[in-house]
Design an enzyme around this catalytic site. Structure first.
Site, mmCIF file in Angstrom:
data_model
loop_
_atom_site.group_PDB
_atom_site.id
_atom_site.type_symbol
_atom_site.label_atom_id
_atom_site.label_comp_id
_atom_site.label_asym_id
_atom_site.label_seq_id
_atom_site.Cartn_x
_atom_site.Cartn_y
_atom_site.Cartn_z
ATOM 1 C CE1 TYR A 135 51.738 31.264 41.767
ATOM 2 C CE2 TYR A 135 51.821 32.782 43.612
ATOM 3 C CZ TYR A 135 52.011 32.507 42.277
ATOM 4 O OH TYR A 135 52.461 33.505 41.447
ATOM 5 C CE LYS A 186 52.697 23.273 27.463
ATOM 6 N NZ LYS A 186 52.904 23.892 26.134
ATOM 7 C CG ASP A 219 52.052 26.918 24.468
ATOM 8 O OD1 ASP A 219 50.824 26.719 24.617
ATOM 9 O OD2 ASP A 219 52.812 26.069 23.944
ATOM 10 C CG ASP A 243 51.869 35.807 38.978
ATOM 11 O OD1 ASP A 243 51.539 36.957 39.310
ATOM 12 O OD2 ASP A 243 53.051 35.414 38.945
ATOM 13 C CG ASP A 247 52.410 41.037 35.613
ATOM 14 O OD1 ASP A 247 51.537 41.027 36.496
ATOM 15 O OD2 ASP A 247 53.581 41.411 35.811
HETATM 16 C C1 IPM Z 1 50.793 39.018 42.295
HETATM 17 C C2 IPM Z 1 52.231 38.861 42.772
HETATM 18 C C3 IPM Z 1 52.296 37.775 43.832
HETATM 19 C C4 IPM Z 1 51.910 36.457 43.182
HETATM 20 C C5 IPM Z 1 53.651 37.624 44.543
HETATM 21 C C6 IPM Z 1 54.174 38.931 45.067
HETATM 22 C C7 IPM Z 1 53.574 36.624 45.657
HETATM 23 O O1 IPM Z 1 53.065 38.613 41.694
HETATM 24 O O2 IPM Z 1 49.910 39.248 43.126
HETATM 25 O O3 IPM Z 1 50.551 38.944 41.085
HETATM 26 O O4 IPM Z 1 52.757 35.789 42.578
HETATM 27 O O5 IPM Z 1 50.743 36.098 43.268
HETATM 28 MN MN MN Z 2 52.088 38.876 39.748
#
Ligand code: IPM
Ligand code: MN
Ligand code: NAD
Length: 352
Positions: A135, A186, A219, A243, A247
């Site tokens: 990032y 990784k 992975d 990130d 999720d």
């Molecule tokens: C998150 C989002 C952000 C990230 C994006 C929107 C920049 O996906 O906060 O998880 O990738 O960090």
């Molecule tokens: Mn995200």
């Protein structure tokens, strides 16, 4: 008097933030927490109107004049390159050096898990490095639009940056009776950054002999978060892996509609936001789940040292799920606003 800046943002942002701020104000009032909320008009509308997402002066004021910020979401189909999200959200993460991205994924009610026979004790906290890695914006483009186009993205890892997130993960584990810290990387392929992270992890970890420590390749970790998520307690990892895995872990514990997060520089400033995005597919329909944003309200109160008020909001979240006052993603028929109103009513009148 604590001051919290509120950026509702794009898509479902205003809907979920509407519910979260109502709950936050009710819990603060109930517990005598002196808190004021200050709306900020940042997002795609402003960017498209003014041609600027956030000025340097605004960024400085947000960081300097407030104790914390609450964000809804950023992202809009009218801004396909997401330029405003990068300016605002990443600009604040980097600008305020918010190096901890704290992402708890707790299975509040077993029926929320998509897994067969979920372990009710599933409770994972991610410490995602938030200022480096892929990032950092390093890289370049060359011969764009030609058949010879080149695009590179470089992963930045500094000893200082890795040390402080790994230390934060261990200190959190020690302070919250967590028995294991897992490093995810990784290192079998990304050998240079992997070696740095593993050396730091071993060195910091040696100061925490009572805590089990292991490492997983990303992975295999993706697989294991589905196979046996209950094994993981505190996970520390780089920006991109954090990130993605947060999720996944959010879904395993009930979905994105439930997952809050904090971007934190301890002792300095913090920005709280749901893990989810602006969900353009459901925006404006009144069905977005506000619980991730409401969870952020609890995290803000905890960050401000108001643990009783924070715990009361967390109880409200569990109660709303147990009685079935939920949005359709959790199987209910309530609207975003109704979930918020139910919680405010429960806080004010103790009713269910
Ligand atoms: C998150 C989002 C952000 C990230 C994006 C929107 C920049 O996906 O906060 O998880 O990738 O960090
Ligand atoms: Mn995200
Ligand atoms: P998303 O998280 O917005 O949506 C993914 C899926 O989850 C969609 O089906 C959506 O309907 C569902 N969902 C998300 N939040 C929900 C909620 N509260 N209740 C019910 N369902 C919910 O991810 P995406 O579609 O990949 O991204 C949409 C936009 O959001 C993009 O512009 C992206 O860059 C942005 N984004 C922003 C943030 C942020 O502001 N922190 C985080 C992630 C994505």
């Amino acid at each position: 008097m604590a001051r919290v800046a509120v950026v509702a943002g794009d898509g479902i942002g205003p809907e979920v933030v509407g519910a979260a701020t109502a709950v936050l104000e009710a819990a603060a009032e109930l517990h005598g927490v002196a808190l004021t909320l200050h709306p900020w008009d940042l997002g795609a509308d402003r960017y498209l109107r003014d041609g600027v997402a956030i000025t340097g002066e605004e960024r400085e004021r947000l960081i300097g004049d407030y104790d914390a910020a609450l964000f809804g979401a950023l992202g809009d189909p009218r801004v396909p390159d997401n330029a405003h999200t990068r300016d605002i959200l990443l600009g604040l993460r980097f600008g305020a050096d918010l190096y901890i991205n704290f992402r708890p994924c707790k299975l509040l009610v077993p029926a929320l898990s998509p897994l067969r026979d979920p372990d009710p004790a599933t409770d994972i906290v991610f410490f995602r490095e938030n200022t480096e890695g892929l990032y950092a914006g390093l890289g370049g483009s060359f011969k764009v639009g030609t058949p010879d186009e080149v695009a590179t993205e470089e992963s930045l890892n500094t000893w200082k940056g890795v040390e402080r997130i790994v230390r934060a993960a261990f200190e959190y584990a020690a302070g919250n009776s967590r028995g294991r810290v897992t490093l995810v990387d990784k290192a079998n392929v990304l050998a240079r950054e992997g070696a740095l992270w593993r050396r730091v992890f071993a060195e910091i970890g040696s100061g925490f002999p009572g805590i089990a420590q292991d490492s997983m390749y990303v992975d295999a970790m993706a697989m294991d978060l589905v196979r046996r998520p209950q094994r993981y307690e505190v996970v520390v990892t780089s920006n991109l892996f954090g990130d993605i895995l947060s999720d996944l872990a959010a879904q395993v514990t009930g979905g994105l509609g439930l997952a809050p997060s904090g971007n934190i520089h301890p002792g300095s400033w913090a920005l709280f936001e749901p893990v989810h995005g602006s969900a353009p597919d459901i925006a404006g329909k009144g069905i977005a789940n506000p619980l991730a944003a409401v969870g952020c309200a609890a995290l803000i109160l905890g960050y401000l040292g108001e643990d009783a008020a924070a715990a009361e909001i967390d109880e409200c979240i569990v109660a709303s799920i147990r009685v079935g006052v939920t949005t359709p993603d959790l199987g209910g028929a309530a609207t975003t606003r109704e979930v918020g109103e139910w919680m405010v009513d429960r806080l004010r009148n103790g009713r269910e």
